[in-house]
Design an enzyme around this catalytic site. Structure first.
Site, mmCIF file in Angstrom:
data_model
loop_
_atom_site.group_PDB
_atom_site.id
_atom_site.type_symbol
_atom_site.label_atom_id
_atom_site.label_comp_id
_atom_site.label_asym_id
_atom_site.label_seq_id
_atom_site.Cartn_x
_atom_site.Cartn_y
_atom_site.Cartn_z
ATOM 1 N N LEU A 36 -5.772 0.933 0.841
ATOM 2 C CA LEU A 36 -6.908 1.430 1.612
ATOM 3 C C LEU A 36 -7.430 0.396 2.603
ATOM 4 O O LEU A 36 -7.438 -0.799 2.343
ATOM 5 C CB LEU A 36 -8.029 1.846 0.659
ATOM 6 C CG LEU A 36 -7.665 2.902 -0.394
ATOM 7 C CD1 LEU A 36 -8.890 3.257 -1.219
ATOM 8 C CD2 LEU A 36 -7.065 4.150 0.243
ATOM 9 N N HIS A 40 -9.501 4.642 5.904
ATOM 10 C CA HIS A 40 -9.660 5.479 4.716
ATOM 11 C C HIS A 40 -11.128 5.554 4.282
ATOM 12 O O HIS A 40 -11.631 6.624 3.921
ATOM 13 C CB HIS A 40 -8.850 4.909 3.551
ATOM 14 C CG HIS A 40 -7.385 4.881 3.759
ATOM 15 N ND1 HIS A 40 -6.687 3.707 3.963
ATOM 16 C CD2 HIS A 40 -6.459 5.868 3.786
ATOM 17 C CE1 HIS A 40 -5.402 3.981 4.096
ATOM 18 N NE2 HIS A 40 -5.224 5.273 4.006
#
Length: 289
Positions: A36, A40
Site C-alpha cells: 500500500l 491506496h
C-alpha cells in the site's frame, strides 16, 4: 494502536459484515493487492466518506498474471500494510489464502468485453478475465454498499463498472482520483522496482500526457500528437505498448463528431517495469481532428 480485524475466510468476513449491518452501518470495500501507498490510502479515505464500516482486501491475484509476469516478485509487505490501515481506523482486512479464493476444482471465470477490448488486452489478453473473476468474487463475498477503485487503472475501472451493471451486482462502484508524486508520476506499487535513474526517466510519462493534452486543446490533429508522444517516450528508452485517445466511458475510439469526454491512456515499459497512466481530456469545441 488497535489494528483492524483480519479475515482469512469469506465466512469470517460475512459474519463481520452482517454484524455491522445489524448496527445500521453501510459497508465499503477497497480491493487491493497490498504494497500500500498513498494512492491506496486515498481510496480508503474516500470509502470512509460513504460507509461506517470499511473493509480492505489484500490479495495478489494469480489469475491476472501471465507466466512471464511478476507474480512472484510483486511487492508484499503485510505488516506495513496493516500498520497503515490501522492508522486510518479500518475495521477489517480480508487477507485470504489462495485456496480460499480458488479452492480445489475451481472451474469458473467471468468473461468481459466492451471496455476490456484493446489497450491492456492487446498485450495482456489474460488480464481482465482474471480481474473480473476475482473482483466478482470479492463483491459477492462482502456485498458492500460501495466499492472504491483507483482511476490510475482507468480501463480496469471501466471494465468493473460495466460487468457490475451487466451482472446486476448490487454495489455502487466509485473511482478515486490518481495520486501523484511531486514530479507527476502516478503512484504505483511497481514504482519501487525503478532504480534512481529509471525513476527520474519515469517522470516523462505524465509530462508526455500533459503536453499532448495541451496540444489537443490547441486544436492539433490527434494522430500527430499521439505519434509525437510515442516517439518521445521511445527516444527516452521506453517500450511503448500504447498511447491512445479513447471515449472516457466506453473506451471505444473517439468519435470526431461526438460530444462525450475522452481519456488519454498510456502503457510503456522502462526496463522491466511497466508503467500505466491516464488523464482526462476535455473535448475541444471544434471537435477532434
Amino acid at each position: 494502536m488497535i489494528g483492524p480485524k483480519i479475515y482469512e475466510t469469506v465466512a469470517e468476513m460475512r459474519q463481520a459484515v452482517d454484524a455491522a449491518r445489524a448496527q445500521g452501518k453501510r459497508i465499503a470495500l477497497v480491493p487491493t493487492m497490498g504494497a500500500l501507498h498513498e494512492g491506496h490510502l486515498s481510496l480508503v479515505r474516500a470509502a470512509r466518506e460513504h460507509a461506517g464500516h470499511v473493509i480492505v482486501s489484500i490479495f495478489v491475484n494469480p489469475t491476472q498474471f501471465a507466466p512471464t509476469e511478476d507474480f512472484d516478485a510483486y511487492p508484499r509487505d503485510s505488516e506495513a500494510d496493516l500498520r497503515l490501515l490501522a492508522g486510518l481506523g479500518v475495521e477489517g482486512v480480508f487477507m485470504p489464502p489462495a485456496e480460499e479464493v480458488y479452492p480445489q476444482g475451481f472451474a469458473t471465470a467471468v468473461s468481459v468485453g466492451g471496455p476490456a477490448e484493446g489497450l491492456e488486452s492487446a498485450t495482456r489478453p489474460h488480464f481482465f478475465g482474471g480481474v473480473a473473476t476475482v473482483v466478482t468474487k470479492l463483491l459477492l463475498a462482502a456485498l458492500p454498499d460501495v466499492a472504491v477503485f483507483g482511476e490510475k487503472d482507468y480501463q480496469q475501472l471501466c471494465v468493473i463498472r460495466r460487468f457490475v451493471r451487466d451482472l446486476d451486482i448490487p454495489v455502487n462502484i466509485l473511482g478515486g482520483p490518481t495520486v501523484r508524486e511531486k514530479d507527476g508520476l502516478a503512484m504505483s506499487s511497481r514504482n519501487r522496482y525503478l532504480d534512481a535513474d529509471a525513476r527520474r526517466t519515469a517522470a516523462l510519462v505524465p509530462q508526455v500526457l500533459s503536453e499532448a493534452i495541451d496540444r489537443l486543446d490547441a486544436g492539433e490533429e490527434a494522430s500527430t500528437v499521439l505519434a509525437d508522444g510515442t516517439a518521445r517516450l521511445a527516444e527516452a528508452g521506453f517500450s511503448v505498448d500504447y498511447l491512445e485517445l479513447r471515449d472516457a466511458e466506453t473506451l471505444a475510439p473517439v468519435d470526431p463528431n461526438g460530444t462525450s469526454a475522452a481519456r488519454l491512456l498510456v502503457a510503456a515499459k522502462l526496463g522491466k517495469t511497466r508503467l500505466i497512466d491516464n488523464m482526462n481530456v476535455a473535448r475541444p469545441t471544434a471537435g477532434w481532428r
